[in-house]
Scaffold this motif. Sequence first.
Motif, short mmCIF file in Angstrom:
data_model
loop_
_atom_site.label_atom_id
_atom_site.label_comp_id
_atom_site.label_asym_id
_atom_site.label_seq_id
_atom_site.Cartn_x
_atom_site.Cartn_y
_atom_site.Cartn_z
N ILE A 67 31.42 -54.89 -36.31
CA ILE A 67 31.78 -53.58 -36.88
C ILE A 67 31.66 -53.62 -38.41
N LYS A 68 31.99 -54.75 -38.99
CA LYS A 68 31.87 -54.86 -40.46
C LYS A 68 30.40 -54.72 -40.88
N ARG A 69 29.53 -55.36 -40.12
CA ARG A 69 28.10 -55.30 -40.46
C ARG A 69 27.59 -53.86 -40.36
N TRP A 70 28.01 -53.19 -39.28
CA TRP A 70 27.61 -51.80 -39.08
C TRP A 70 28.18 -50.92 -40.19
N GLY A 71 29.45 -51.16 -40.54
CA GLY A 71 30.13 -50.34 -41.56
C GLY A 71 29.51 -50.47 -42.94
N TRP A 85 42.75 -40.86 -40.49
CA TRP A 85 41.39 -40.32 -40.31
C TRP A 85 41.17 -40.16 -38.81
N GLY A 86 40.94 -38.93 -38.37
CA GLY A 86 40.90 -38.65 -36.94
C GLY A 86 39.62 -39.08 -36.23
N LEU A 87 38.65 -39.64 -36.99
CA LEU A 87 37.35 -39.88 -36.36
C LEU A 87 37.05 -41.37 -36.12
N VAL A 88 38.09 -42.21 -36.11
CA VAL A 88 37.85 -43.65 -35.95
C VAL A 88 37.11 -43.96 -34.65
N LEU A 89 37.62 -43.42 -33.55
CA LEU A 89 36.99 -43.73 -32.26
C LEU A 89 35.64 -43.03 -32.12
N ASP A 90 35.54 -41.82 -32.72
CA ASP A 90 34.24 -41.13 -32.70
C ASP A 90 33.19 -41.97 -33.42
N ALA A 91 33.62 -42.60 -34.52
CA ALA A 91 32.68 -43.43 -35.28
C ALA A 91 32.28 -44.65 -34.45
N LEU A 92 33.25 -45.31 -33.81
CA LEU A 92 32.94 -46.51 -33.01
C LEU A 92 32.16 -46.17 -31.75
N GLY A 93 32.23 -44.90 -31.33
CA GLY A 93 31.50 -44.48 -30.12
C GLY A 93 30.27 -43.66 -30.48
N LYS A 94 29.83 -43.80 -31.71
CA LYS A 94 28.67 -43.05 -32.22
C LYS A 94 27.45 -43.30 -31.34
N ILE A 95 26.80 -42.22 -30.93
CA ILE A 95 25.72 -42.39 -29.94
C ILE A 95 24.36 -42.67 -30.60
N ASN A 115 23.25 -45.35 -37.01
CA ASN A 115 23.21 -46.70 -36.45
C ASN A 115 24.29 -46.83 -35.37
N VAL A 116 23.90 -47.30 -34.21
CA VAL A 116 24.85 -47.46 -33.12
C VAL A 116 25.65 -48.75 -33.35
N PRO A 117 27.01 -48.65 -33.35
CA PRO A 117 27.81 -49.86 -33.61
C PRO A 117 27.82 -50.82 -32.42
N VAL A 118 26.73 -51.57 -32.24
CA VAL A 118 26.62 -52.50 -31.11
C VAL A 118 27.36 -53.80 -31.45
N ILE A 119 27.74 -54.51 -30.40
CA ILE A 119 28.47 -55.76 -30.60
C ILE A 119 27.53 -56.95 -30.39
N MET A 120 27.50 -57.84 -31.39
CA MET A 120 26.69 -59.06 -31.33
C MET A 120 27.62 -60.25 -31.50
N PRO A 121 27.15 -61.45 -31.19
CA PRO A 121 27.98 -62.63 -31.47
C PRO A 121 28.27 -62.71 -32.98
N ALA A 122 29.48 -63.17 -33.32
CA ALA A 122 29.91 -63.18 -34.72
C ALA A 122 28.90 -63.87 -35.64
N GLU A 123 28.31 -65.00 -35.17
CA GLU A 123 27.40 -65.73 -36.07
C GLU A 123 26.16 -64.90 -36.39
N GLN A 124 25.68 -64.09 -35.44
CA GLN A 124 24.52 -63.24 -35.74
C GLN A 124 24.94 -62.05 -36.61
N ALA A 125 26.12 -61.51 -36.31
CA ALA A 125 26.58 -60.33 -37.06
C ALA A 125 26.99 -60.69 -38.48
N ALA A 126 27.10 -61.98 -38.79
CA ALA A 126 27.47 -62.39 -40.14
C ALA A 126 26.28 -62.24 -41.09
N GLN A 127 25.10 -62.07 -40.53
CA GLN A 127 23.88 -61.91 -41.33
C GLN A 127 23.91 -60.56 -42.05
N PRO A 128 23.36 -60.45 -43.29
CA PRO A 128 23.36 -59.15 -43.95
C PRO A 128 22.60 -58.10 -43.13
#
Lengths: 524, 313
Positions: A110-114, A146-156, A159-172
């Motif tokens: 989520i940090k990488r996406w954000g 902020w009422g849109l936290v879940l809307d942001a995480l469920g963005k269709i 950029n879609v906030p997909v989940i990757m393994p932490a070591e890959q998501a640590a990349q810029p």
Amino acid sequence: MPRNLIRALGLAVLVATASTASAEETLRLRMNGDVNVLDPISTTNFTIRNASYLMFDTLFAMDETYKVQPQMAEGAEVSDDGLVYTITLRDGLKFHDGSEVTAEDAVVSIKRWGAVDGLGKILFSKTKSIEARDDKTFVITLSEPWGLVLDALGKISSNVPVIMPAEQAAQPASEAVNNPIGSGPYKLLPDEWVPGSVVVLEKFEDYVPRDEPASLAAGGKVAHFDRVEIQYIPDTATAINALIAGEIDWIEEVPADMLMFFDGVETAKTVAAKQSGNSAQLVVNHLNPPFDNPKIRHALQLAVEQTPFMQAAFGDATDTYLECAAVFFCDTTYATDVNTDRVLKREPEAAKKLLEEAGYDGTPVTILHVTDIASQDNFYSVLEPMLKDAGFNVDVQPTDWATVATRRASKESVENGGWNVFFTGWGFVDQSNPMTNVYVSGDCDNAWFGWACSERLQELRKQFAVATSDEEKKKLATEMQEITHDLVSYVPLGQAFPSVGIATDLKGYIDGPVPFFWNLERVN
Amino acid sequence: MLRYAAGRVLAGIPTLLLVSIFIFSLAHVTPGDPAVLLAGDNATPAQVEEIRSRLHLDLPLWQQFGIWLGDALQFDLGNSIYSGKPVTELIAQRIEPTLVLSLVTLVLTVLIAVPLGAISAWKANSIVDRISMGVAVAGFSIPVFVIAYLLVYFFAVKMRLFPVQGYKWLADGWLTTLNSVTLPSIALAFVFSALIARVTRASVLDALGENYIRTARAKGLGPSRILFIHALKSVGVPVVTVIGIGLATLVGGVVVTESVFNIPGIGRLTVDAVTRRDYPVIQGVILFFSASLILINLLVDLSYAFIDPRIRE
């Protein structure tokens, strides 16, 4: 032709037929572009987004009523003051390398996406902390509600906030992940991936779909195929012939002038994708003359009308487009016709009058005519006479899309590599939401290309982000439209519903703003 | 002979260097920044700048060329800006389809064009000659993609004899490979044959007027023996020269054909790289094409010695 060669060819045909029979459980797709990377955070490219949905999963997802539902998350608990979100992962989540999906993976992803996504950046501007509490739970603490936290995480969409393994998501986020690992229903086969040709994925046996039925991006993602091949077929006519001949199963977009290819064909059909509509726009640069003058921008609105552009792109297929000047798309929650008179009517005489009042000094409008994208090529041919008719001087410079994609980022004067106008398009999901619609940000130097500037728009967007009632949101959205059409960050050119091409032996296709391929199966 | 061949190979090096400089300059003066294309719509100027510096695009052109040349000498053509994969790997992945397509086309062409040209010359100005030369002119004039679409429509969509598109790898069996390149090869051979048939006709026509043919006739040899053994043998050099030149033009045809038939060959790689401003790939494939052409020319020159014993002496 020697007899042996004929025999060889005949045999080859037999072999080819036999191999088709054994490849029954393969789904073959043709998207609009090539899949060069499989990292939907590193790019907003829709082809990458679509392909990524096959192999990645998201914490939350949008259902067919455009409400956000838990997907990888079991659910979210929100504190009474609306500041603390506690999100728990559901059981059985595994990455394609066999490791468990943990809350830490989710936090880093989520940090990488954000760091790159528009909505993600807003979320992080309001986030005090985001931390894993244990393997299954993480907590987002906001600095203001902020009422849109879940809307942001469920963005269709991108950029879609997909989940990757932490070591890959640590990349810029600016660097695409090389051998991406997802946790979705299909797993990438890196050895069979030929960029510019084909991406192959196979069913991930350990994927546990949710129990609910599939509903847009939400619900149970059941993979019915053993293998999915995303083929890059650059030539559209070839792709359509391949679909009709049964060599592929789905084409993302069938151009209007090729719909007739499907007449009388039994193996494939086209479906007008109502939900995946998109719109065409002429983007206006506010920094360069003549469009640094608001009156001249209004003259531009009066100089053009939508129908000729739509006809140029879609010909006689009148049921595939509509005139629409609503900033948030027509037939949507925030659709309105406020302040659209100048936008929809073409009045060259009134435009000339405005130009005179504004003291237009004849500075030419530089049109970067994109010649390598057919629909855009037609648009430019329509635009030039309309502008001339309204009294604008025009300087047409034929070029290709790659050049425009580079040049549109330039804030320089036209002589120094800047620009005046260019055409683009946005999809329904991106544009119908006031938080993701790039034309209503009014963010000046930080706005999308064109750099339209309005403090009131910035203020309205902030209010929208915390608005709770539907009525209040609608009121804010309406004012946004009113200001946007006065500001002219773009000129809308119409809304279109492209058709997908699909094999008739497939069932369960989800008609949505993003194509999804779980739930789809072959009926024999 | 070996010294001659080695000399020719060495003479190719300056050519390759000149081609490299030319392509490098051409690619870089074309507007369009790969870093921007790579960064996508939402990238900030800082992100674009970071990508530019990571790809050395912020260095002066001569320095960029120096880095590239240094690596190229060690057979490292860099990584694709677009996919991040090594250019050598991308080219290696794409050689097989292009090579198979070119070879099958070449065989088809020789099988069609040489007899066609020879018969036209034998029956010069007859109806057979006019029809076959008419077909040749048509082949040269009709764009290759039109022929390709017609072939697809009749043989793939209507009759379902061949696949519409795609390439089957040799590893999956050579028959399926042959099946997948039949239509694209016919499309290419149609164009290529036109050129070779016309040259064969002109050369054979010349040869048929020679004294040794008259002698052969006087000895009572049959027409097919005169034509295919005596006349055709002597026109080997011009025909092979044209085949060599034709192979160069074939490269252009391969680019179009690979797109229409969706064959993941080097032609497709080139077109895609140009539209994406993927400089390392553009430089890599052009270098590869140039080296191939130099090699083909060398093979053509060497083949003269085999075809014509007088050159050997």
